[in-house]
Design a protein around this motif. Structure first.
Motif, mmCIF file in Angstrom:
data_model
loop_
_atom_site.group_PDB
_atom_site.id
_atom_site.type_symbol
_atom_site.label_atom_id
_atom_site.label_comp_id
_atom_site.label_asym_id
_atom_site.label_seq_id
_atom_site.Cartn_x
_atom_site.Cartn_y
_atom_site.Cartn_z
ATOM 1 N N GLN A 116 0.820 -1.215 0.000
ATOM 2 C CA GLN A 116 0.000 0.000 0.000
ATOM 3 C C GLN A 116 0.856 1.268 0.000
ATOM 4 O OE1 GLN A 116 -3.378 -0.166 -0.390
ATOM 5 N NE2 GLN A 116 -2.898 -2.327 -0.587
ATOM 6 N N GLY A 117 2.123 1.154 0.406
ATOM 7 C CA GLY A 117 2.990 2.315 0.536
ATOM 8 C C GLY A 117 3.682 2.758 -0.741
ATOM 9 N N VAL A 118 3.556 1.985 -1.819
ATOM 10 C CA VAL A 118 4.185 2.365 -3.084
ATOM 11 C C VAL A 118 3.096 2.641 -4.123
ATOM 12 C CG1 VAL A 118 6.344 1.135 -2.619
ATOM 13 C CG2 VAL A 118 4.498 -0.059 -3.794
ATOM 14 N N ASP A 119 3.469 3.372 -5.169
ATOM 15 C CA ASP A 119 2.487 3.716 -6.199
ATOM 16 C C ASP A 119 2.056 2.513 -7.018
ATOM 17 O OD1 ASP A 119 2.534 6.419 -5.471
ATOM 18 O OD2 ASP A 119 4.278 6.800 -6.734
ATOM 19 N N GLN A 120 3.014 1.601 -7.279
ATOM 20 C CA GLN A 120 2.706 0.388 -8.036
ATOM 21 C C GLN A 120 3.557 -0.752 -7.511
ATOM 22 O OE1 GLN A 120 3.523 1.528 -12.186
ATOM 23 N NE2 GLN A 120 1.688 0.393 -12.719
ATOM 24 N N PHE A 121 2.959 -1.934 -7.456
ATOM 25 C CA PHE A 121 3.707 -3.138 -7.118
ATOM 26 C C PHE A 121 3.270 -4.228 -8.079
ATOM 27 C CE2 PHE A 121 4.086 -7.318 -5.263
ATOM 28 C CZ PHE A 121 5.425 -7.324 -4.901
ATOM 29 N N ARG A 122 4.253 -4.979 -8.578
ATOM 30 C CA ARG A 122 3.941 -6.086 -9.475
ATOM 31 C C ARG A 122 4.870 -7.243 -9.169
ATOM 32 N NH1 ARG A 122 5.121 -3.786 -14.125
ATOM 33 N NH2 ARG A 122 6.742 -5.159 -14.872
ATOM 34 N N TYR A 123 4.343 -8.452 -9.256
ATOM 35 C CA TYR A 123 5.127 -9.671 -9.077
ATOM 36 C C TYR A 123 5.108 -10.435 -10.394
ATOM 37 C CZ TYR A 123 6.322 -14.470 -8.003
ATOM 38 O OH TYR A 123 6.913 -15.709 -8.025
ATOM 39 N N GLU A 124 6.248 -11.012 -10.744
ATOM 40 C CA GLU A 124 6.343 -11.873 -11.921
ATOM 41 C C GLU A 124 7.205 -13.082 -11.562
ATOM 42 O OE1 GLU A 124 6.732 -8.186 -15.137
ATOM 43 O OE2 GLU A 124 8.498 -9.397 -14.667
ATOM 44 N N ARG A 125 6.891 -14.196 -12.176
ATOM 45 C CA ARG A 125 7.771 -15.366 -12.092
ATOM 46 C C ARG A 125 8.435 -15.467 -13.456
ATOM 47 N NH1 ARG A 125 10.217 -18.607 -8.189
ATOM 48 N NH2 ARG A 125 10.698 -20.603 -9.142
ATOM 49 N N VAL A 126 9.750 -15.305 -13.492
ATOM 50 C CA VAL A 126 10.500 -15.312 -14.741
ATOM 51 C C VAL A 126 11.498 -16.459 -14.673
ATOM 52 C CG1 VAL A 126 11.993 -13.969 -16.279
ATOM 53 C CG2 VAL A 126 10.247 -12.797 -14.919
ATOM 54 N N GLY A 127 11.222 -17.506 -15.414
ATOM 55 C CA GLY A 127 12.068 -18.701 -15.334
ATOM 56 C C GLY A 127 11.988 -19.261 -13.929
ATOM 57 N N ASN A 128 13.127 -19.381 -13.266
ATOM 58 C CA ASN A 128 13.127 -19.897 -11.893
ATOM 59 C C ASN A 128 13.300 -18.774 -10.876
ATOM 60 O OD1 ASN A 128 15.809 -19.246 -12.405
ATOM 61 N ND2 ASN A 128 16.628 -20.999 -11.288
ATOM 62 N N ARG A 129 12.996 -17.553 -11.285
ATOM 63 C CA ARG A 129 13.174 -16.405 -10.386
ATOM 64 C C ARG A 129 11.853 -15.728 -10.052
ATOM 65 N NH1 ARG A 129 18.447 -12.714 -11.816
ATOM 66 N NH2 ARG A 129 19.996 -14.301 -11.361
ATOM 67 N N ASN A 130 11.779 -15.275 -8.805
ATOM 68 C CA ASN A 130 10.710 -14.377 -8.375
ATOM 69 C C ASN A 130 11.182 -12.962 -8.668
ATOM 70 O OD1 ASN A 130 8.938 -16.320 -6.905
ATOM 71 N ND2 ASN A 130 10.785 -16.588 -5.680
ATOM 72 N N ARG A 131 10.332 -12.134 -9.245
ATOM 73 C CA ARG A 131 10.676 -10.739 -9.515
ATOM 74 C C ARG A 131 9.597 -9.854 -8.894
ATOM 75 N NH1 ARG A 131 11.555 -9.511 -15.520
ATOM 76 N NH2 ARG A 131 13.578 -10.464 -15.056
ATOM 77 N N ASN A 132 10.027 -8.994 -7.977
ATOM 78 C CA ASN A 132 9.139 -8.045 -7.303
ATOM 79 C C ASN A 132 9.509 -6.643 -7.780
ATOM 80 O OD1 ASN A 132 7.734 -9.736 -5.031
ATOM 81 N ND2 ASN A 132 9.859 -10.398 -5.091
ATOM 82 N N ILE A 133 8.538 -5.933 -8.326
ATOM 83 C CA ILE A 133 8.793 -4.622 -8.925
ATOM 84 C C ILE A 133 8.016 -3.562 -8.145
ATOM 85 C CG2 ILE A 133 8.635 -3.238 -11.035
ATOM 86 C CD1 ILE A 133 8.543 -6.062 -12.510
ATOM 87 N N PHE A 134 8.734 -2.584 -7.644
ATOM 88 C CA PHE A 134 8.167 -1.484 -6.869
ATOM 89 C C PHE A 134 8.343 -0.211 -7.677
ATOM 90 C CE2 PHE A 134 10.185 -4.617 -4.226
ATOM 91 C CZ PHE A 134 9.339 -4.828 -3.156
ATOM 92 N N LYS A 135 7.280 0.591 -7.798
ATOM 93 C CA LYS A 135 7.391 1.867 -8.508
ATOM 94 C C LYS A 135 6.845 2.989 -7.638
ATOM 95 C CE LYS A 135 7.206 0.156 -13.222
ATOM 96 N NZ LYS A 135 6.558 0.266 -14.526
ATOM 97 N N VAL A 136 7.605 4.075 -7.595
ATOM 98 C CA VAL A 136 7.152 5.291 -6.921
ATOM 99 C C VAL A 136 7.437 6.470 -7.849
ATOM 100 C CG1 VAL A 136 7.399 4.470 -4.550
ATOM 101 C CG2 VAL A 136 9.338 5.512 -5.685
#
Length: 143
Positions: A116-136
């Motif tokens: 809730q504290g960031v403007d955008q949050f997105r999660y992706e699973r890319v291959g064998n990796r977790n990717r967490n993307i935070f945007k402000v």
């Protein structure tokens, strides 16, 4: 900024926080937005370390990078721990908030509050990796 790679250990939370603070300062985020971003990244990084690596009895790294696009700062956390989508945890936490206070479990709202504290949050699973993307987004100086 140069990306940072740290071991998936609790001792890495400090260099991760310092990376986020430096990226926030570089783009000129105000103190409140920088704090919320640092808090969000810290919460997800802590979950990666505790749940993704330690509880799974495995070791690995966390990769953190920063990119800017005008007034927007994007922080990306990646790990190769077990699959963990914070947005799924957030929907459980949101449902928990709908329950009467006396019936709620103690704790467990960290991901919800962090996202809730960031403007955008997105999660992706890319291959064998977790990717967490935070945007402000930096507020205009005249606002």
């Amino acid at each position: 900024m140069q990306p940072l790679t740290v071991p998936g250990k609790l001792d890495s939370l400090k260099p991760i926080a310092e990376f986020v603070a430096a990226a926030a300062a570089q783009i000129g985020l105000d103190k409140k937005a920088a704090y919320r971003l640092r808090l969000a990244v810290d919460e997800i990084a802590t979950n990666i370390i505790l749940h993704g690596y330690e509880e799974s009895d495995c070791e690995g790294d966390i990769w953190i990078s920063a990119a800017t696009d005008g007034p927007q700062l994007e922080i990306i956390l990646e790990d190769d721990a077990t699959l963990y989508d914070p947005q799924q945890a957030q929907s459980v936490e949101t449902a928990e908030l709908q329950r009467p206070l006396a019936e709620r479990q103690i704790g467990g709202l960290g991901v919800y509050l962090a996202i809730q504290g960031v403007d955008q949050f997105r999660y992706e699973r890319v291959g064998n990796r977790n990717r967490n993307i935070f945007k402000v987004t930096r507020a205009n100086m005249g606002d």
